[in-house]
Enzyme design. Structure first.
Site, mmCIF file in Angstrom:
data_model
loop_
_atom_site.group_PDB
_atom_site.id
_atom_site.type_symbol
_atom_site.label_atom_id
_atom_site.label_comp_id
_atom_site.label_asym_id
_atom_site.label_seq_id
_atom_site.Cartn_x
_atom_site.Cartn_y
_atom_site.Cartn_z
ATOM 1 C CD GLU A 4 -4.496 -2.032 8.495
ATOM 2 O OE1 GLU A 4 -4.886 -1.225 7.645
ATOM 3 O OE2 GLU A 4 -3.338 -2.100 8.895
ATOM 4 C CE1 TYR B 220 -3.778 -2.159 0.043
ATOM 5 C CE2 TYR B 220 -4.663 -0.382 1.371
ATOM 6 C CZ TYR B 220 -4.859 -1.507 0.607
ATOM 7 O OH TYR B 220 -6.123 -1.976 0.416
ATOM 8 C CB THR C 130 4.455 -5.652 7.764
ATOM 9 O OG1 THR C 130 4.116 -4.282 7.925
ATOM 10 C CG2 THR C 130 4.772 -6.261 9.121
#
Lengths: 397, 384, 397, 384
Positions: free
Chosen positions: A243, A127, A160
């Site tokens: 999320e 993202y 991540t």
């Protein structure tokens, strides 16, 4: 209005508790949430849950979810948090999975959902971009159509744990003439495709938790486009809302408070356990009270979701307060350990030692955890963005 | 009443600032911190050359005739540059003790300290003592004309670099008694001294130091071996003032970098420094720094006053600096966003240093309690 | 760098202290800062100081000021605060006086300064308007030239203690075509002029401290214009900067802390004086520490002013922190008095009683003082405006 | 687990909201509060008619079969309308005690309470007792078959309007002992009862109540005359939950009025609600209110649980509501600017009420301490 569990819910809790007791991998006990675990450690519990059919509590049953009620899901989190279980990572289960089963085509569902559920495929999130942060609309990575492929170029950041990833989901600009949020597409990418380079970013606590991902002429088949071209923003927003829910982290913070209590019972101030000193005891009380407020706010949100209302802008409260509490918890833990907050536990090998830390075992990583947790008010839409959301969406300002 | 610096102080500041700018840029510091040694003895030699190590000592003691304000000036610049070398431990702490020593001790140690030849660390904290300077399990027992020291000192900052240790030990009384505290100079290579060295989270080095029947002579004692808690408190108050100055330096740079970052970094097409919420937060960071500077001046200027005034001033300063440092550190990271979390930017290192300063020589809670107890004692005296 | 007073300064302090001891009106002792005093009470000390030549410590000597250094002025405030003296009101001495001697003509100086110094003339401030608040540039009151007069029309608000006023200084729009800050003039008005009506505004603490002032065809001689027509904004800004300095209120807050300590020594919690309970004692300590930080920041500011730098945007710190501390002080005082914070001390006459309050004498007005002090972060440029000033003028944001 | 209201509860809320809207607008309230009486007995009669006074009582006791949640619903609406009438004192407190009374007491008092005929006040606080419910200097001594009460009760809210008082008094033991606390029903016109009435800063009325050898019969005792502290704590915890609900109502309106004001009020040509700093502050006010609602539900739902759970829940709620109320109250005024300071706008009155709620039945500090002590006791039990 009442707080009781029904007999069925109590039976469910007992079942879940027994399953966790009997099946949670012994070698993971006590590993907590550390960022430098191996891929196998990260996936161990996920794979067991996948076999049991419990890896996706929030998914609809038809896609392999559990079909649990919101109360059951609450019980599930609580029970896992009791043993500090290493839960499945969010990138597959909570992020791309729901996007695929909601907006993807049948082929995509068939191809990707089983691997996500089973814990066989590790997903990475593409993202953020350098200089963009919470502002996804200004992204620059491009996907240019070339025959049956998109050709991707650009740079993503904060990906991540991408060092372990098999697949990634990327937001790319497919219409360079469209402005801001328009002209963006949501594309699935096999991370083994040539032209992808994952470079580690070292964080202030010394961990390698995030990466830069460089895309150079990466050729991706067009069938990897999710939904419609140029409508990726819709899916991105959907994903961000998913999320945010669960971000409150109540169950885990409860365990953190227990751990803090335990540390404060062992640390002493002039011979008195820290937890019996007026000032520190009150700080723990305040934290616990704030956590209770968060817990009941989450329960109210769950109840309203169960009543058919989706996760609304109220979930911003859970994000803000959840992260503030996680940060406060690590702050107080660092405070509790006193002088032994200073040693850098990962740095002992500088001196040929393979030991970790020098003070009491509980003091290790207390400063690192505090440093690391500062990220929580930044990522997932910074807490400032969340307050913008509340003021605009709820207060109409 | 005046708040001006002398010409000498301004000179020290300017030349130190130049040295740091030239030889202590952030990338250089990172490399040094990551190196096996973790510091640069050659930098220490330059500090000696510049006169920094001599600045706060009287001319009689071989110094340049300055005092705590000179130490403040140096420490503020150290804070700006995130300098790791042990000025605090050597000059302020060991130097502070040695000023109270015998002329023989001064001749032996102070001269070597000022020349940069000997480097000191202060071994006072213990695994279970938290921030109480009198909470000592380390003992020193009479041994002929000298002493025998045994015990474990925790998180001794700078010990891996030190040639000598200043050690507090109990010579009499029960574990937390005010009476019975002695101060000793111990060469680190003395028999029975072992250390376990490690880096700290803010880029310094420290050791666990173990003393096993370490024998020292009578000349190792600074002050009264049976009653030196007062001296220890006085010198640590001086260290607190100096540490506050270091914090002010670190705050100043953290604020400046954050303001600068907010002017260049754009979100939604606008520099984030244009968002009012961040503007007000940076205004608050500015205020915190200004108040910290005020408190550092206050505490430094009151070091020479009576005991209660000095202690209250030091604790008050440490409280405000601890709170201000926490706010500035946390908000610097928040405003830097994800970039603030990376090891590669300097800002995270300022944050880490500010975090650690709070717990050195007692955190906010400790000093708020100390201040409160001192106030209560004052009120009781006044009521008599 | 040092904190000592010179022998001359010590001599000055002794002189000042003796003068206050011998001359401060006995009947004012203990009256503190209450808003419902009589005009005579308000002016009593001012008049004595006027005779002594000490009513305007900050004015240049040639206009009747004392010519004191900033340290002497600091000593002067401290000594007055020690006895909680009712200082001269700011409207004449700190506000309009400096504007007149800086920007006024000789006739204006000769006419107005003596009355201000002597405490014979009470001034009111006509700045704010309904709906304008800290935003003075949007003001609507007009002054239209008509021969030798201006004709004033409009409405001012928050005119503090205007019920006692002899004269007022008003900001009026003289050029309706100019925008924002331009086209405003600074005009002195005799409050007895026909067309002026002063209506009380009751505040939440029950006091009549401020007023609305209605101006209807008020004819003011043109010689009452200060400086140049349409340049009032310059004088207004000058005045506001003067108003901010001294707003820290350190000396008075110190007295407030002493009073709080005294109350907390008399109130008990389970038999222990409140001041000896850990939690409350720490709150007082924190307040005192914050006050010390403010005091030394003010001393630094005074030193820098003495070195020839005028009151800069740094004075915003003094405003923000000074008012926060004043507010916190009243908050803690209210907290200290416990249940007796509830009685409305001014309301006893409802029941035919002329007594004030029902609890310990020190508990009276504790809630009112807390309510009233909320104004301090609003007036004189709200604390939000002060933070805007810091971020723009100092940080360049 | 569910958070829904019953149909009856929704009906109560709706009809009460309508009544307040029609007959309890802000201007009417101002006039009533400023009047000699300070309340409207005719409004009380309407509350009785609506069934509010009967709602939380069991059908057996003559009520409508509701419970604490019904009281919560009523109190929240009272909070929204700044209603001064003594529902808390009469229905929640006196009603709470009477539920534990004998059937004779219920017949005598509860019926009259539900009909609106008798109005109660709770005389528990004392000039030197602060928030400790056991800190009693008022005594009740055996007098034949009855009791003789003497003492001074402080700030008895609603006493000027009450026909009867519920009085706590010490029947045995030392001043702050847990044992020896009795609860008595005393007609306000009993011989030896004198009052000094006054308004409170938040628009209610209260009295100092003096008892001088006031004689009551054995039937005046509720529960065990020698050991009723547990009962007093239980009923005040119920009152705390109800008070929290009132606070939630007041917060909700304060927030709404502030948001509304910020949309219309312009500064520098822009509605102040467009300034991000104020937007975020109002977002925080919104969060505080939501969290307060959550805590009020939590405390109310846990009133029936074991003693420690109930007490911790009540204290936790009171802490959060005290803190949230302070923040919302102060910021409501700040955002309203000068207008917020005027008596003429409602917002200042919400601020004042929220301020006073914090100190009723113990402020933030008191309940943080109580919560902490209960946690420590729990931990000690767990460790055994």
């Amino acid at each position: 209005m009442n707080l009781e569990f029904s007999p069925e819910e109590i039976a469910f809790r007992d079942e879940v508790r027994a399953f966790i007791r009997d099946n949670y991998p012994k070698e993971l006990v006590g590993l907590g949430n550390r960022e430098d675990l191996t891929r196998e450690q990260f996936l161990a519990w996920h794979k067991i849950l996948g076999k049991k059919g419990w890896s996706a509590p929030a998914w609809p049953k038809k896609y392999g979810g559990t079909g649990w009620t919101s109360t059951q899901r609450y019980i599930w989190s609580e029970e896992n948090a009791r043993v500090d279980a290493l839960m499945p990572l969010p990138f597959g289960i909570s992020m791309v999975g729901p996007v695929i089963y909601t907006f993807g085509n049948e082929e995509q569902k068939a191809k990707h959902l089983p691997g996500i559920l089973a814990g066989d495929v590790w997903w990475a999130q593409g993202y953020s971009e350098p200089g963009a942060g919470s502002d996804l609309a200004s992204l620059k990575t491009t996907a240019v159509r070339d025959g049956d492929h998109y050709v991707l170029n650009g740079q993503k950041t904060w990906t991540t744990l991408a060092q372990h990833a098999d697949w990634g989901f990327f937001l790319c600009r497919t219409d360079p003439t469209a402005k801001a949020q328009e002209g963006i597409s949501f594309i699935l990418v096999d991370m083994k495709t040539p032209g992808i380079e994952v470079r580690p970013i070292k964080l202030i606590d010394g961990t390698h938790e995030v990466n830069e991902t460089w895309l150079t002429d990466v050729r991706v088949p067009v069938e990897n486009l999710v939904g419609k071209e140029n409508e990726g923003w819709t899916y991105a927003k959907f994903l961000l809302a998913h999320e945010r829910s669960g971000i409150a982290g109540v169950a885990r913070s409860k365990r953190g408070v227990e751990r803090l209590r335990s540390i404060a019972s062992q640390e002493t101030l002039d011979g008195t356990p820290l937890i019996k000193t007026d000032e520190f005891a009150r700080k723990i009380s305040q934290l616990e009270i704030d956590l209770t407020a968060l817990e009941f706010t989450e329960l109210r949100t769950l109840a309203s979701e169960a009543a058919g209302k989706g996760p609304g802008p109220e979930s911003s409260i859970l994000k803000i307060k959840g992260t503030e509490i996680q940060q406060r918890l690590t702050e107080l833990t660092l405070e509790a350990v006193g002088n032994y907050g200073a040693p850098y536990a990962r740095g002992m090998d500088h001196f040929g030692s393979n030991e970790i830390g020098v003070g009491p075992e509980y003091s290790n990583f207390s400063a690192d955890a505090y440093f690391n947790m500062r990220k929580t008010s930044i990522y997932g839409g910074s807490n400032e963005i969340q307050r913008n959301i509340i003021s605009k969406m709820i207060l109409g300002l | 009443m005046d708040f001006n610096f002398t010409e000498e102080q301004t000179m020290i500041r300017d030349s130190l600032a130049r040295l740091i700018k030239d030889q202590y840029d952030f990338d250089t510091r990172r490399k040094v911190v990551a190196s096996k040694e973790g510091w640069r003895p050659e930098m220490w030699a330059q500090f000696a050359e510049l006169g920094l190590l001599a600045a706060p000592f009287s001319e009689e003691d071989g110094g340049l005739g300055g005092g705590p304000i000179d130490a403040m000036v140096v420490m503020e610049e150290f804070g700006k540059g995130l300098v790791v070398e042990p000025f605090l431990q050597t000059v302020v702490l060991a130097g502070g003790f040695l000023k109270a020593g015998t002329s023989a001790q001064k001749e032996d140690h102070l001269a070597a300290l000022i020349s940069g030849e000997r480097v000191f660390a202060f071994a006072y904290a213990e695994p279970k003592g938290r921030y109480n300077l009198a909470d000592l399990e380390t003992t020193a027992t009479k041994d002929g004309s000298g002493w025998k020291i045994s015990g474990h000192k925790a998180v001794v900052i700078g010990a891996p670099w030190a040639s000598h240790l200043i050690v507090t030990a109990r010579t009499a009384g029960d574990r937390r008694d005010a009476k019975g505290v002695g101060v000793f100079i111990v060469p680190k290579d003395a028999e029975g001294v072992t250390t376990r060295d490690y880096p700290t989270v803010d880029g310094r080095r420290a050791s666990e130091v173990y003393f096993e029947n370490v024998t020292v002579g009578a000349d190792a004692v600074i002050g009264d071996a049976s009653d030196s808690l007062g001296l220890v408190e006085k010198v640590t108050d001086e260290a607190i003032a100096a540490l506050c100055a270091e914090a002010c330096g670190a705050m100043k740079v953290a604020n400046a970098q954050t303001v600068e970052y907010s002017k260049t970094r754009k979100q939604f097409g606008t520099p984030i420094g244009k968002f009012q919420v961040l503007q007000h937060r940076m205004a608050d960071m500015f205020i915190e720094h200004e108040q910290s500077v005020s408190m550092t001046y206050m505490a430094t200027l009151k070091l020479g006053e009576d005991e209660v005034t000095r202690k209250k001033a030091a604790s008050a300063a440490k409280v405000r600096i601890g709170q201000g440092g926490r706010f500035i550190g946390q908000q610097s990271i928040q405003i830097h966003g994800g970039m603030g979390m990376t090891d590669e930017l300097a800002i995270g290192h300022y944050f880490k240093r500010l975090t650690m300063i709070d717990s050195e020589f007692g955190n906010v809670d400790h000093h708020l309690k100390r201040y409160t107890e001192l106030s209560a004692a004052e009120a009781a005296v006044a009521a008599e």
